[in-house]
Design an enzyme around this catalytic site. Sequence first.
Site, mmCIF file in Angstrom:
data_model
loop_
_atom_site.group_PDB
_atom_site.id
_atom_site.type_symbol
_atom_site.label_atom_id
_atom_site.label_comp_id
_atom_site.label_asym_id
_atom_site.label_seq_id
_atom_site.Cartn_x
_atom_site.Cartn_y
_atom_site.Cartn_z
ATOM 1 C CD GLU A 2 -28.534 3.756 -5.817
ATOM 2 O OE1 GLU A 2 -29.295 4.548 -6.398
ATOM 3 O OE2 GLU A 2 -28.903 2.631 -5.427
ATOM 4 C CG ASN A 59 -24.294 14.769 -4.207
ATOM 5 O OD1 ASN A 59 -23.557 13.787 -4.241
ATOM 6 N ND2 ASN A 59 -25.601 14.677 -4.279
ATOM 7 N N GLY A 61 -22.828 8.508 -8.924
ATOM 8 C CA GLY A 61 -22.441 9.655 -9.732
ATOM 9 C C GLY A 61 -23.424 9.832 -10.862
ATOM 10 C CB SER A 62 -23.193 11.790 -13.932
ATOM 11 O OG SER A 62 -21.967 11.304 -14.417
ATOM 12 C CB VAL A 78 -19.585 8.677 -15.145
ATOM 13 C CG1 VAL A 78 -18.439 7.861 -14.555
ATOM 14 C CG2 VAL A 78 -19.057 10.007 -15.673
ATOM 15 N N GLY A 79 -21.799 6.401 -15.085
ATOM 16 C CA GLY A 79 -22.239 5.113 -14.530
ATOM 17 C C GLY A 79 -22.434 4.048 -15.596
ATOM 18 C CB CYS A 106 -29.172 11.897 -6.454
ATOM 19 S SG CYS A 106 -29.143 11.161 -4.827
ATOM 20 C CD GLU A 155 -25.171 2.677 -2.600
ATOM 21 O OE1 GLU A 155 -24.089 2.515 -2.019
ATOM 22 O OE2 GLU A 155 -25.450 3.717 -3.219
HETATM 23 P P1 NAD Z 1 -19.572 12.065 -11.827
HETATM 24 O O1 NAD Z 1 -20.249 10.929 -12.513
HETATM 25 O O2 NAD Z 1 -18.954 13.104 -12.660
HETATM 26 O O3 NAD Z 1 -18.413 11.497 -10.880
HETATM 27 C C1 NAD Z 1 -18.660 10.543 -9.873
HETATM 28 C C2 NAD Z 1 -17.350 9.839 -9.534
HETATM 29 O O4 NAD Z 1 -16.939 9.061 -10.651
HETATM 30 C C3 NAD Z 1 -16.186 10.782 -9.239
HETATM 31 O O5 NAD Z 1 -15.403 10.245 -8.195
HETATM 32 C C4 NAD Z 1 -15.419 10.780 -10.550
HETATM 33 O O6 NAD Z 1 -14.049 11.102 -10.411
HETATM 34 C C5 NAD Z 1 -15.586 9.338 -10.985
HETATM 35 N N1 NAD Z 1 -15.427 9.096 -12.417
HETATM 36 C C6 NAD Z 1 -15.507 9.987 -13.448
HETATM 37 N N2 NAD Z 1 -15.279 9.369 -14.630
HETATM 38 C C7 NAD Z 1 -15.076 8.055 -14.342
HETATM 39 C C8 NAD Z 1 -14.829 6.905 -15.143
HETATM 40 N N3 NAD Z 1 -14.749 6.971 -16.466
HETATM 41 N N4 NAD Z 1 -14.683 5.712 -14.522
HETATM 42 C C9 NAD Z 1 -14.795 5.600 -13.178
HETATM 43 N N5 NAD Z 1 -15.017 6.667 -12.364
HETATM 44 C C10 NAD Z 1 -15.170 7.880 -12.943
HETATM 45 O O7 NAD Z 1 -20.663 12.673 -10.816
HETATM 46 P P2 NAD Z 1 -20.504 13.939 -9.830
HETATM 47 O O8 NAD Z 1 -20.561 15.177 -10.649
HETATM 48 O O9 NAD Z 1 -19.374 13.735 -8.888
HETATM 49 O O10 NAD Z 1 -21.853 13.815 -8.961
HETATM 50 C C11 NAD Z 1 -23.086 14.283 -9.383
HETATM 51 C C12 NAD Z 1 -23.967 13.141 -9.864
HETATM 52 O O11 NAD Z 1 -24.102 12.158 -8.848
HETATM 53 C C13 NAD Z 1 -25.376 13.564 -10.203
HETATM 54 O O12 NAD Z 1 -25.783 12.996 -11.418
HETATM 55 C C14 NAD Z 1 -26.204 12.998 -9.052
HETATM 56 O O13 NAD Z 1 -27.544 12.736 -9.368
HETATM 57 C C15 NAD Z 1 -25.459 11.755 -8.736
HETATM 58 N N6 NAD Z 1 -25.753 11.294 -7.371
HETATM 59 C C16 NAD Z 1 -26.547 10.180 -7.218
HETATM 60 C C17 NAD Z 1 -26.853 9.719 -5.947
HETATM 61 C C18 NAD Z 1 -27.682 8.484 -5.758
HETATM 62 O O14 NAD Z 1 -27.537 7.849 -4.730
HETATM 63 N N7 NAD Z 1 -28.537 8.126 -6.702
HETATM 64 C C19 NAD Z 1 -26.362 10.395 -4.821
HETATM 65 C C20 NAD Z 1 -25.588 11.521 -5.015
HETATM 66 C C21 NAD Z 1 -25.280 11.955 -6.304
#
Ligand code: NAD
Length: 478
Positions: free
Chosen positions: A247, A150, A225-226, A229-230, A281, A459
């Site tokens: 994050e 995003n 990310g989500s 996954v996090g 986010c 961060e």
């Molecule tokens: P996602 O968790 O699906 O993917 C994020 C990254 O993780 C991608 O590069 C993906 O390929 C990788 N990934 C997926 N599975 C993994 C695993 N098992 N091990 C390691 N890496 C893996 O998230 P998304 O759909 O790309 O992004 C949307 C999410 O990101 C939303 O939940 C949003 O709130 C969050 N986000 C948070 C912030 C913040 O700073 N808090 C900023 C932007 C987006």
Amino acid sequence: MSDVLPQYIGGERVAAPPADQSLNPSNTADVVARVPRGGAAEVEAAVAAARAAFPAWSEASPEVRADVLDRAGDLILQRREQIGRLLSREEGKTLPEGIGETVRAGRIFKYFAGEALRRHGQNLDSVRPGVEIQTYRQAVGVFGLITPWNFPIAIPAWKTAPALAFGNTVVLKPAGPTPATAAAMAEILWEAGAPPGVFNMIFGPGSMGAKLVEHPGVDGISFTGSQSVGAGVAEAAVRRQARVQLEMGGKNPLVVLDDADLDRAVMVALDGSFYATGQRCTASSRIIVTDAIHDRFVAALAQKVAALRVGDALDPQTQMGPAVSEAQMQVSYDYIDIARAEGGRIVTGGGRLELPNPGWYVQPTLIADTAKDMRINCEEVFGPVASTVRVRDYDEALAVANDGDFGLSAGIVTTSLKYARDFQRRAKAGMVMVNLPTAGVDYHVPFGGTKKSSYGAREQGFAAVEFYTQTKTAYSWA
Ligand code: NAD
């Protein structure tokens, strides 16, 4: 047809046959990029290259690192139109938003060029006479950076720049939907003179990210990310005692009080909930409104939401672009159905949006009369969907705002200094906004949340030194 993007490993652009592609979400007939799919071998090669580059880079004069980052920042700023256009074409945010994000990435590199020269320690007197103590901040080693789609250049920038500034080396794995934008940054670091192996970038699915997290040659992981996954990333990193920073999602509340300036409240909610297609986010997805202003506010906001021009991200008339992917579009529609079934009232939007271009468009949707415990108010949608919750007074508003699993950003619109200050102190969120959208932050100050939104050190800005360095305490007697 687009060219196949290379991966960047050990100072080489590594070519491989294409396996995946990114599509333009505004017009899915347009293939933006084709990319190879890396696996265990690419993770191995990239980590080995980063490890090999670490000693020289961490011991180089900080001026060397500052110069590389400063040149990278200049190049990004010079190419803001070109990269911003690519970003909008690949991610779907509007062109001004795409250029704005690109400028931010350039500024981040230039900020951390300065930080490379400002890494500092302390001198302290020992409690033992004649003994002196010094503390140093030293580079950690190799960082694995895993980023979402995003903010496809700003997030890679706000992880890469501090990691490199403080003498670490990097392997970046960007998100699947936006490889071309990440590659634009990789190409610039290469042009800016990052020595071989200092910055590496590999393409691949989530399973490749997992391999990076588990690799014993990676000293730290920064993940955005989500939440789902996090949580797994943290578990795998902690198991082998790697440092980790997460994050993740948000369900950010915006409180509107009776005494608010109505126009300001509507502007703040419109921007926070719908700009960038709600795919931030920090987007305000729960709007908590006190009784006396509730009906006027909902009517005025609905009018603005209904008037938003949704369309091709690159069309200058467009105010809101599409969702990034078909799956993300579907999530928005699913949550609209869930909210409707739970008793929410669709005030505007809620339907499918068919435009001349085949794209992943979502009608911006406002849902009123929702209760705080409905799924629409507890789970992240990550799309242009906002709900309102009616409350009696400030105290109830604060309690509802502090409910739930997330705590990234929280906002209030009020003309009362008393409530504004109280909310700043008592909102359970990492970032608090008064009369400003919950989304939209500066790059030189800490960023992050509480509860399940974040984990580990903050961060960005001056806070980044905590995660990307380790402290050594030296004692001496002479
Ligand atoms: P996602 O968790 O699906 O993917 C994020 C990254 O993780 C991608 O590069 C993906 O390929 C990788 N990934 C997926 N599975 C993994 C695993 N098992 N091990 C390691 N890496 C893996 O998230 P998304 O759909 O790309 O992004 C949307 C999410 O990101 C939303 O939940 C949003 O709130 C969050 N986000 C948070 C912030 C913040 O700073 N808090 C900023 C932007 C987006």
